[in-house]
Write a protein that holds these residues in place. Structure first.
Motif, PDB file in Angstrom:
ATOM      1  N   PHE A   1       0.833  -1.202   0.000  1.00 22.08           N
ATOM      2  CA  PHE A   1       0.000   0.000   0.000  1.00 22.08           C
ATOM      3  C   PHE A   1       0.865   1.248   0.000  1.00 22.08           C
ATOM      4  O   PHE A   1       2.023   1.232   0.401  1.00 22.08           O
ATOM      5  CB  PHE A   1      -0.974   0.006   1.176  1.00 22.08           C
ATOM      6  CG  PHE A   1      -0.352  -0.122   2.538  1.00 22.08           C
ATOM      7  CD1 PHE A   1      -0.271   0.973   3.386  1.00 22.08           C
ATOM      8  CD2 PHE A   1       0.136  -1.339   2.992  1.00 22.08           C
ATOM      9  CE1 PHE A   1       0.283   0.860   4.647  1.00 22.08           C
ATOM     10  CE2 PHE A   1       0.693  -1.460   4.256  1.00 22.08           C
ATOM     11  CZ  PHE A   1       0.770  -0.354   5.088  1.00 22.08           C
TER      12      PHE A   1
ATOM     13  N   SER B   1      -3.621   0.614  -2.843  1.00 17.07           N
ATOM     14  CA  SER B   1      -3.235  -0.627  -2.184  1.00 17.07           C
ATOM     15  C   SER B   1      -3.515  -1.814  -3.082  1.00 17.07           C
ATOM     16  O   SER B   1      -4.356  -1.755  -3.985  1.00 17.07           O
ATOM     17  CB  SER B   1      -3.968  -0.804  -0.844  1.00 17.07           C
ATOM     18  OG  SER B   1      -5.339  -1.078  -1.058  1.00 17.07           O
TER      19      SER B   1
ATOM     20  N   VAL C   1      -3.941   6.141   3.220  1.00 17.61           N
ATOM     21  CA  VAL C   1      -3.706   5.144   2.181  1.00 17.61           C
ATOM     22  C   VAL C   1      -4.344   5.636   0.886  1.00 17.61           C
ATOM     23  O   VAL C   1      -5.559   5.859   0.819  1.00 17.61           O
ATOM     24  CB  VAL C   1      -4.276   3.770   2.580  1.00 17.61           C
ATOM     25  CG1 VAL C   1      -4.113   2.774   1.429  1.00 17.61           C
ATOM     26  CG2 VAL C   1      -3.579   3.248   3.834  1.00 17.61           C
TER      27      VAL C   1
END
Length: 296
Positions: free
Chosen positions: A204, A215, A212
């Motif tokens: 990720f 990913s 994030v």
């Protein structure tokens, strides 16, 4: 057009170069499970041949430089090395578990710079995994035993940190289990950090704020023929100039590739599955034809 790559890797008691099609064109014995590896611009290889030993070897298999980590600073226990890098100035950066430090070593084996690391739970096997020096002269450190990725400045001050989490799954043990034992982190050109999660079973990308932004999850990929691919212990990463990501998948088993090249939209365009050559544990691999601009 089908993608193929030349691969330098370690596993199953050897370090070898495998050509497209699976032919081994170069190899040496190596009983140690290497955690880092590199092909240098001068044509030599930087190899991890023992727990505390890094060597530079020529294609004709002569060792022309080595570093053997020894206890320092009052520490008397074992030393393990899991990350190293040949720097542009000719020095070699080495991260030493046990000593809790990064050193930069010259061609004569002299330590010319040392950076202390903060390790709240010291463990000579798990203080660090992959470490890379950044263009800003800081160091990006995967600290496996604490589930942290940290950026240190040249004096050892922590200037950025990301803590892995279980990603909504229960923790479990063993090589096929789930946890936060991070293996690898790369700083991308846009400032984001690409993380190989170890037994977090995923790859990720996080931005500076820790969000994030991309990913690849454990069961998200498929072989080109549609069969599922499972990410187990995610180890080394390589971000190619075309934007694709090469993922190291250790403890792959018979049904999953050891190396996977995936596009930004998560299409698998190349896989490497040479268990007869390397067994199931490739932790260190280097695409020899990836080209300039590859981040690894």
């Amino acid at each position: 057009m089908r993608v193929e790559h030349r691969v330098l890797a370690q596993g199953a008691g050897r370090i070898a170069v495998v050509e497209p099609g699976g032919v081994v064109s170069w190899e040496i014995p190596c009983a140690h499970s290497s955690h880092d590896i590199a092909a240098l611009e001068n044509g030599n290889y930087l190899l991890h041949t023992a727990a505390n030993r890094v060597v530079e070897m020529t294609p004709d298999k002569r060792v022309v430089w080595e570093w053997v980590g020894q206890p320092a600073g009052g520490y008397t226990g074992p030393i393990e090395i899991h990350g190293f890098q040949r720097l542009r100035n000719g020095r070699t950066m080495v991260a030493e578990c046990g000593n809790k430090r990064i050193v930069e070593v010259d061609r004569n084996g002299k330590v010319v710079h040392e950076v202390p690391l903060t390790v709240e739970r010291p463990d000579s096997h798990r203080d660090t995994r992959r470490v890379r020096k950044l263009d800003n002269r800081n160091y990006l450190v995967a600290q496996e035993g604490m589930g942290l990725v940290r950026e240190y400045d040249s004096h050892g001050r922590i200037v950025w940190e990301y803590a892995l989490n279980l990603n909504g799954q229960p923790a479990s043990g063993g090589p096929l289990g789930h946890g936060v034992s991070v293996f690898c982190a790369l700083r991308l050109r846009n400032g984001d950090t690409l993380i190989g999660g170890g037994n977090n079973n995923r790859v990720f990308e996080v931005n500076r704020a820790g969000k994030v932004v991309w990913s690849v999850e454990r069961d998200e990929l498929k072989w080109p023929d549609g069969r599922p691919i499972r990410l187990n212990w995610v180890t080394g990463l390589q971000r190619l100039p075309n934007g694709n990501t090469v993922i190291g998948n250790t403890y792959c088993g018979d049904d999953n590739p050891q190396l996977i090249e995936v596009t930004r939209d998560k299409k698998v365009v190349w896989t490497f599955h040479q268990t007869k050559t390397f067994g199931y544990e490739i932790c260190a691999a280097w695409l020899l034809d990836a080209g300039r601009g590859t981040i690894r």
